[in-house]
Design a protein around this motif. Structure first.
Motif, mmCIF file in Angstrom:
data_model
loop_
_atom_site.group_PDB
_atom_site.id
_atom_site.type_symbol
_atom_site.label_atom_id
_atom_site.label_comp_id
_atom_site.label_asym_id
_atom_site.label_seq_id
_atom_site.Cartn_x
_atom_site.Cartn_y
_atom_site.Cartn_z
ATOM 1 N N SER A 224 77.069 36.445 75.079
ATOM 2 C CA SER A 224 78.079 37.453 74.759
ATOM 3 C C SER A 224 78.688 37.159 73.383
ATOM 4 N N VAL A 225 79.661 36.268 73.338
ATOM 5 C CA VAL A 225 80.262 35.913 72.054
ATOM 6 C C VAL A 225 79.219 35.303 71.117
ATOM 7 N N VAL A 287 90.730 38.913 63.131
ATOM 8 C CA VAL A 287 89.886 38.616 61.973
ATOM 9 C C VAL A 287 88.426 38.956 62.269
ATOM 10 N N ALA A 288 87.960 38.646 63.471
ATOM 11 C CA ALA A 288 86.543 38.832 63.796
ATOM 12 C C ALA A 288 86.109 40.283 63.641
ATOM 13 N N VAL A 289 86.900 41.212 64.169
ATOM 14 C CA VAL A 289 86.518 42.626 64.116
ATOM 15 C C VAL A 289 86.664 43.204 62.705
ATOM 16 N N VAL A 390 80.552 43.694 69.467
ATOM 17 C CA VAL A 390 80.420 42.548 70.376
ATOM 18 C C VAL A 390 81.723 41.754 70.416
ATOM 19 N N PHE A 391 82.305 41.483 69.254
ATOM 20 C CA PHE A 391 83.537 40.699 69.208
ATOM 21 C C PHE A 391 84.691 41.433 69.884
ATOM 22 N N ALA A 392 84.774 42.743 69.674
ATOM 23 C CA ALA A 392 85.869 43.519 70.274
ATOM 24 C C ALA A 392 85.818 43.467 71.793
ATOM 25 N N ILE A 395 85.623 38.786 72.932
ATOM 26 C CA ILE A 395 86.604 37.742 72.606
ATOM 27 C C ILE A 395 87.894 38.017 73.359
ATOM 28 N N PRO A 396 88.247 37.171 74.302
ATOM 29 C CA PRO A 396 89.520 37.364 75.011
ATOM 30 C C PRO A 396 90.689 37.187 74.052
ATOM 31 N N ARG A 397 91.659 38.052 74.144
ATOM 32 C CA ARG A 397 92.815 37.969 73.274
ATOM 33 C C ARG A 397 93.614 36.702 73.560
#
Length: 404
Positions: A224-225, A287-289, A390-392, A395-397
């Motif tokens: 996933s991540v 940052v990732a998105v 994928v990141f959205a 990735i758990p907030r």
């Protein structure tokens, strides 16, 4: 119950031993990267063979990620870092003397493989060290700084190499790399030891996981991540090829292409710390998105550029997007790594990232060969949007705050 506040820790307290070796190591790499292909050509290699020898650095790093985790586990972070820097110094010395050896092209090729392998051990060990030495609340800032320091070293290394080559020719660049790597090894000896982790109350040592068991127990994370990390790495690697290729496509000379690439790299180096601070305070998705969306958009804009200014603006956008993602892969790897088996997890994590870095330019080349350069650039831009999606989703907030 009273606990120690993570804010009491200061990155400055470990700045020199933690980031100094990384800067020196990347300077050494930067000094020799522009001349490896030229050295191979001087030793009689064809253009294709010269390109392959340069690629051996990345391949050595990629395939050695898994052994690197075992080496770090066996010798500890500090001595793995020291040994990797020393091995790289020896390899660059061998590359420097390869013109004096019959069939020196083989010695040069072997030296580049060792440099890649050493870089794998060095990078994994320093990432693991910072993951365990720095409180979670400062993790992104520490790893973003590590990524930024590496960028700075790669940026200024070629200038140092160019300066010494004025006096000693191409070989002098390798000796500059030797000095930088030896200095990195010497400084790494000063890295403070990590505090010992208390063992079980009954004194029975916890069983050490294997690469296979870690891969199986964390398959969901890798699929996933980890997929997002692979896509991001492919996008990053492709951008390094796209800018000079499109500049040539537009009829620019090498000076103009280098200027655009250099300015983009300068922007890249200016924003790593604020991005790390944002990740620590708001979460990794902040940052990732955006970073992957920005780079993907910039890639799609490149085929629309028709001159110097247009390509420069797109390259600046790529530099900004890549700069704010500095340390993102390392931070996500640290976040999801288990306390028991962290080294093995990070080895697998880096293996996936390096697979993406290798596959990105291959995708660009394949689509370009089948269609056109513009289509190839557009295909790499799509990777950015795929990574953002994928990141959205995965990735758990604020997951990194799980420890307190």
């Amino acid at each position: 119950m009273t606990t120690t506040r993570p804010a009491a820790f200061s990155l400055r307290s470990i700045a020199v031993p933690a980031f100094g070796p990384a800067l020196l190591f990347s300077i050494g790499e930067g000094a020799i990267l522009p001349v490896v292909a030229l050295s191979a050509r001087d030793r009689g290699a064809s253009v294709a063979v010269a390109a392959l020898i340069v690629t051996l650095i990345g391949l050595g790093s990629w395939f050695f990620n898994l052994p690197a985790s075992l080496i770090t586990l066996k010798f500890g972070e500090r001595w793995a870092i020291v040994g990797a820097a020393a091995a790289s110094a020896v390899a660059l010395a061998a590359a420097a003397v390869s013109p004096l050896v019959p069939d020196g092209i083989w010695l040069l090729a072997a030296a580049m493989v060792v440099v890649g392998m050493a870089a794998s051990v060095f990078s994994l060990a320093r990432q693991k060290y910072l993951t365990e030495a720095v409180p979670v609340i400062l993790r992104a800032r520490a790893l973003s700084t590590l990524g930024g320091v590496n960028r700075i070293g790669i940026f200024i290394g070629p200038f140092i190499g160019a300066a010494v080559m004025q006096f000693g020719g191409i070989t002098a660049a390798y000796w500059a790399g030797v000095v930088a790597m030896a200095a990195a090894a010497a400084l790494s000896v000063t890295i403070p030891d990590l505090a010992a982790v208390p063992g079980p109350a009954d004194g029975t040592p916890a069983p050490q996981p294997t690469l296979r068991s870690v891969a199986a127990s964390h398959a969901g994370v890798f699929l996933s991540v980890g997929l997002g990390v692979l896509l991001l790495s492919a996008l990053r690697a492709s951008r390094q090829v796209v800018i000079p290729l499109w500049a040539e496509h537009l009829g620019m000379d090498a000076t103009q292409a280098s200027l655009i690439y250099g300015i983009s790299g300068a922007i890249d180096m200016l924003v790593f710390y604020p991005a790390g601070k944002l990740m620590d305070r708001k979460g990794r998705q902040w940052v990732a998105v955006p970073s992957t969306l920005i780079m993907g958009t910039a890639m799609l804009l490149i085929p629309l550029s028709t001159g110097f200014v247009g390509l420069l603006l797109a390259a600046l956008l790529i530099g900004f997007g890549n700069g704010i993602s500095s340390g993102l892969n390392m931070t996500l790897g640290a976040d999801f790594s288990p306390d028991n088996g962290r080294g093995q997890f990070l080895g697998l994590w880096r293996f996936m990232a390096d697979a993406g870095a290798t596959g990105g330019p291959v995708l660009l080349s394949g689509v370009t060969a089948a269609a056109s350069l513009g289509a190839g650039v557009g295909a790499t831009g799509v990777l950015g949007f795929a990574a953002a999606a994928v990141f959205a989703i995965t990735i758990p907030r604020l997951r990194h705050r799980r420890n307190y």
